[in-house]
Design an enzyme around this catalytic site. Structure first.
Site, short mmCIF file in Angstrom:
data_model
loop_
_atom_site.label_atom_id
_atom_site.label_comp_id
_atom_site.label_asym_id
_atom_site.label_seq_id
_atom_site.Cartn_x
_atom_site.Cartn_y
_atom_site.Cartn_z
N ARG A 1 -13.38 -8.61 -1.25
CA ARG A 1 -12.76 -8.11 -0.01
C ARG A 1 -12.26 -6.67 -0.17
O ARG A 1 -11.65 -6.30 -1.15
CB ARG A 1 -11.60 -9.02 0.39
CG ARG A 1 -10.85 -8.59 1.65
CD ARG A 1 -9.59 -7.82 1.35
NE ARG A 1 -8.82 -7.53 2.57
CZ ARG A 1 -7.76 -6.73 2.59
NH1 ARG A 1 -7.35 -6.13 1.50
NH2 ARG A 1 -7.11 -6.53 3.73
N GLY B 1 -5.12 -5.08 6.64
CA GLY B 1 -6.24 -4.15 6.75
C GLY B 1 -7.31 -4.48 7.75
O GLY B 1 -7.86 -3.58 8.40
N GLY C 1 -0.68 -2.19 6.04
CA GLY C 1 -0.55 -3.42 6.81
C GLY C 1 -1.72 -4.34 6.56
O GLY C 1 -2.39 -4.26 5.53
N THR D 1 0.83 -1.19 0.00
CA THR D 1 0.00 0.00 0.00
C THR D 1 0.87 1.25 0.00
O THR D 1 1.91 1.28 0.63
CB THR D 1 -0.88 0.00 1.26
OG1 THR D 1 -1.69 -1.17 1.26
CG2 THR D 1 -1.77 1.23 1.31
#
Length: 345
Positions: free
Chosen positions: A239, A265, A263, A211
């Protein structure tokens, strides 16, 4: 005598002007910017010198782009968007061009942005044809009455608002596709042994989460935070993680701070990580550093979550807190000091 009086008056005026200039300089709003490119098990022993240099070059290019906008008087919103664009356009990071693949072999992208001055926010989830999801998130914030749009509706909104659309094949990166194949292979072995699917496998939480995110503070004291991601490799059932969830993966408030998270989520959503840091600053009257450590090293870690955050407060103080082996990160602080780092130590 008159000559001496004029000299004294002139000297006095010069001193006053100098004092005024110093006062203006001392009270001038600081600017600063911080970015991340994901946190996880990022170990130097697994990184070639060439690849490490590639990451650092893109991180530096991105953070300098944003800082230049701020230094030239631009807004923190512009700085965040343009900085994230560079990270989204790089195949090195799990966002935009480098997004990971879902179980179905698609790239589904999420992003969000928040304005700390107005507390307005925009987010998109599950888009597959938007070249730069952060651009669409900004459009949602500024051109709609909504906060989050998803999938076909978000893409229709993008087409009506001049956001660049690409063929899904644009997002194909062989390395990412191979990661999907490995994840599926591992999952098949596990299912044969009647164990959990790899989506929730302990090994997955230790993998690198790519991310990207940015937080910026502009000359008017406004903070903006933004985050963009491709989610998790082999994700299923539509998801959605924390990146497009305001308060979990992204949050900004001029009174406190701006946060962008990276990280696993699900844990960031459960802990409402981004907002929790801001709330602790506001309600407990503690520093950004103290609040970030408490949330990441205590709350998140105890629940089993892995990852980190980048943060920036109203005074230009920068925090890059994480509980993993590494986090791709860079910043330019209020003193114009450039920092680029990857590993925990």
């Amino acid at each position: 005598m008159r000559k001496y009086i004029l000299i004294i008056v002139s000297f006095f005026l010069i001193q006053c002007k100098t004092a005024q200039n110093l006062e203006t300089k001392n009270t001038q709003q600081e600017i600063a910017i911080v970015i991340h490119g994901g946190a996880g098990t990022i170990l130097k022993k697994n990184m070639s010198p060439e690849l490490e240099e590639e990451y650092k070059l893109v991180l530096e290019k991105a953070v300098r782009e944003g800082y230049t906008i701020l230094k030239n008087g631009g807004t923190s919103i512009d700085a965040v968007e343009k900085t994230i664009n560079i990270l989204e356009d790089s195949p090195l990071f799990n966002a935009g061009k480098g997004a990971v693949f879902t179980n179905e072999g698609k790239n589904e992208l999420d992003a969000s942005i928040m304005d700390g001055k107005t507390l307005k926010a925009g987010a998109v989830a599950g888009v597959t044809t938007v070249k730069n999801p952060i651009d669409l998130a900004r459009a949602v914030m500024e051109k709609s009455e909504h906060v989050m749009l998803a999938r076909e509706g978000a893409e229709y909104f993008a087409s009506k608002n001049g956001i660049e659309i690409v063929d899904p094949s644009y997002f194909y990166v062989e390395k990412r596709y191979n990661s999907l194949l490995k994840a599926k292979e591992k999952e098949a072995i596990e299912l044969d042994h009647d164990s959990k699917a790899s989506f929730y496998d302990p090994d997955i939480k230790d993998a690198k989460f790519g991310t990207v995110g940015c937080v910026a503070l502009d000359k008017d004291g406004n903070i903006t935070a933004g985050t963009s991601t491709g989610g998790m490799t082999n994700k299923k059932w539509g998801r959605i993680g924390d990146s497009p969830v305001i308060g979990a993966g992204t949050y900004a408030n001029n009174k406190t701070c701006g946060i962008s998270a990276t990280g696993w989520g699900e844990f960031f959503i459960r802990n409402v990580v981004a907002y929790d840091i801001s709330a602790m600053m506001e309600y407990k009257n503690i520093s950004l550093e103290e609040a970030s450590k408490e949330v990441i090293q205590n709350k998140l870690t105890k629940l089993g979550g892995t990852g980190g955050i980048i943060a920036l407060d109203a005074k230009g103080n920068i925090v890059m807190e994480f509980n993993t082996a590494g986090m791709y990160r860079a910043s330019i602080d209020k003193d114009e000091k450039l920092t680029i780092a990857i590993y925990n130590k």
